[in-house]
Design an enzyme around this catalytic site. Sequence first.
Site, PDB file in Angstrom:
ATOM      1  N   CYS A  38       0.258  -0.369   3.021  1.00  0.00           N
ATOM      2  CA  CYS A  38      -0.201   0.258   4.132  1.00  0.00           C
ATOM      3  C   CYS A  38      -1.280  -0.462   4.889  1.00  0.00           C
ATOM      4  CB  CYS A  38      -0.914   1.578   3.303  1.00  0.00           C
ATOM      5  SG  CYS A  38       0.139   2.328   2.277  1.00  0.00           S
TER       6      CYS A  38
ATOM      7  N   GLY B 218       8.007 -15.741  -5.694  1.00  0.00           N
ATOM      8  CA  GLY B 218       7.594 -16.834  -6.626  1.00  0.00           C
ATOM      9  C   GLY B 218       6.156 -17.218  -6.239  1.00  0.00           C
TER      10      GLY B 218
ATOM     11  N   ARG C 284       0.975   4.717   6.317  1.00  0.00           N
ATOM     12  CA  ARG C 284       1.555   4.779   4.972  1.00  0.00           C
ATOM     13  C   ARG C 284       2.809   4.047   5.040  1.00  0.00           C
ATOM     14  NH1 ARG C 284       3.776   9.159   0.608  1.00  0.00           N
ATOM     15  NH2 ARG C 284       3.789   7.565  -1.029  1.00  0.00           N
TER      16      ARG C 284
ATOM     17  N   ASN D   2      -4.228   0.158   0.099  1.00  0.00           N
ATOM     18  CA  ASN D   2      -3.354  -0.645   0.677  1.00  0.00           C
ATOM     19  C   ASN D   2      -2.854  -1.439  -0.597  1.00  0.00           C
ATOM     20  OD1 ASN D   2      -1.664  -2.172   1.941  1.00  0.00           O
ATOM     21  ND2 ASN D   2      -3.603  -3.605   2.384  1.00  0.00           N
ATOM     22  N   GLY D   3      -1.516  -1.590  -1.064  1.00  0.00           N
ATOM     23  CA  GLY D   3      -1.084  -2.345  -2.069  1.00  0.00           C
ATOM     24  C   GLY D   3      -0.408  -1.383  -3.139  1.00  0.00           C
ATOM     25  N   GLU D   4      -0.480  -1.930  -4.442  1.00  0.00           N
ATOM     26  CA  GLU D   4       0.089  -1.413  -5.433  1.00  0.00           C
ATOM     27  C   GLU D   4      -0.658  -1.710  -6.759  1.00  0.00           C
ATOM     28  OE1 GLU D   4       2.702   0.492  -4.888  1.00  0.00           O
ATOM     29  OE2 GLU D   4       3.766  -0.314  -3.366  1.00  0.00           O
TER      30      GLU D   4
ATOM     31  N   ILE E 128       6.309   3.571  -0.859  1.00  0.00           N
ATOM     32  CA  ILE E 128       6.887   2.910  -1.732  1.00  0.00           C
ATOM     33  C   ILE E 128       7.127   3.848  -3.155  1.00  0.00           C
ATOM     34  CG2 ILE E 128       7.083   0.778  -3.208  1.00  0.00           C
ATOM     35  CD1 ILE E 128       7.551   0.318  -0.154  1.00  0.00           C
TER      36      ILE E 128
END
Length: 579
Positions: A2, A362, A47, A73-75, A50
């Site tokens: 977000c 990665g 937003r 903002n993020g996970e 996800i």
Amino acid sequence: MCGIFGFTNFKKKDLEKARKSLHALEHRGPDQWNDYFDEDIYMGHQRLSILDLTECGKQPMVSPDKKIIIMVNGEIYNFIDLKKELEIKYIFNSTSDSEVVLYGYIEWGIEKLLEKIDGMYAISIYDKEKQELFLVRDRTGIKPLYYGNVNNQISWASELKAIQKFYENRNVLEHDYTAFYDFLTYLYIPTPKTMYVNVFKLEPAHYLKIDIKTNCYKKIQYWKLETKVCNDDIEVAKNKINNLLKKSIDEQMIADVPVGFFLSGGIDSSIVVALASKKSDNVKAFSIGFTDETHDETIFADILAKMHNVDHYKKILDEKTVQSTFYKIKEWYDEPFGDTSCFPTYLVSQFSKEKVSVVLTGDGADEVFGGYNWYTSFKKIQNSPRLSLKIFKTIISKIKEKNNFFSKIVKKIELYFILDELEAYTRLMGGMLKDEKNKYRNIWGIDEKYDDYWYFRKFYKKELPLYTRLQYLDFHTYLHDDIFTKVDRVSMAVSLECRIPFMKKEIVEYGFSLKEDVRFNGNRLKGVLKETFKQELPNEILKRNKKGFSIPLHNWKDIVGPDVMRQERILKEFDMVDD
């Protein structure tokens, strides 16, 4: 994923301007937007849905008693385990990971919450009852967070452009010329600086505790990378790394939208894709190649994809495309940024978004397990005799200005026999040395006594073994200021979320705890990773030299001109130097 924007000392007359500033971040979150405001604060959220695609996942989230308001903002990757702890006492209205932050703060307070969560995040928590605001950035700096101390208010945002928009036409954002000067050294403006004297980047693993009434704040570090060595041998290390990375990939593949993978053809992304293919039979991988075959690695990505039955999508980047999109650096980064691998990263993000909304990458493995070629180059330089040739420095500087064949020879001699450790590291990283910046120092009025290498010096720990020392330095500078910044801005420019399995807290801490002879097993860069996953990777990838995800600048000279520093070309985009 977000975009967040907010500020203290809110006045209703500023609501329209506040929302315009929030919408400058729409690319980070085009699915929904919402805001919260009262007499003290404005909090706005764009937003990208996800997890929990319904209205229940909308932010800012407000607690049932209206006392706590949060934006994320993020996970949060371990949210499922934390939710199980909290569900004993709290009723959740969504399946969003962000709601864990809300109830986690209420239950545990800020310190314990940050101790428990693992992920990539920039978090705002407004405790209305205590009149406190907390601004938090994740441990390794994957997600950005800017804050300003302007006009008797604290403002904050996911990207600098929202703060720029909010204060435009007010003449309150003053350029910091030492930041532009630093850019010449580092190819980015180092944290906590931005291009303005009164706007900053929050450091990774830090949070601000802000008094809403006074706008006074305190900066607190909540995590620090330790370098204590454990005694695990290669067999124990292989088992632990394998289990930790599998767990991290499992956590990060959780989403309510399609998930894919970046696949460069190198060791790190190949490991992630190989492990993911054992969990899912519908893995989609995306690669970028180059018209310049000396830089094209898609042949190795193809080999890996076939080995693990992965759907593989490729695109080719040419010089003309980079030339035509060079101006986007300012649009993406809002301030000077010199890593030209942003162009292939943008292209791979753009065409990945056609099929998925989340990708795993990665990134970070080089810093944690020691993978950069400049480590071996630095070792050779350190082992060469230092010559006291300071008397010739003026002559050397004049020769270097010529940008001809002889100047290249002089630079090589200088690198191996004259430069000190931080100067040599700067050269290896592509930055300009102090004597190469005289013109800019005079233009911007930089003090002759200014420490050109202050940022590297801050994290250069001579007491550490050589390779660990360089990893530690890269982890605290290059990783978040360059790699994560590069990926975040260009992926979010197309509303694509990038997740980074190698940045799981336990992996980072364990990687740095390994003895160097284990980490560099067989005297190889990333030796422990190669040994751990040798059954998952083809020999063509295992035994090849690292290339890095960069464009072929030496052959695409028209982009910056023959042997012209890319820094100057980028500074021109910001009107900091004359044509």
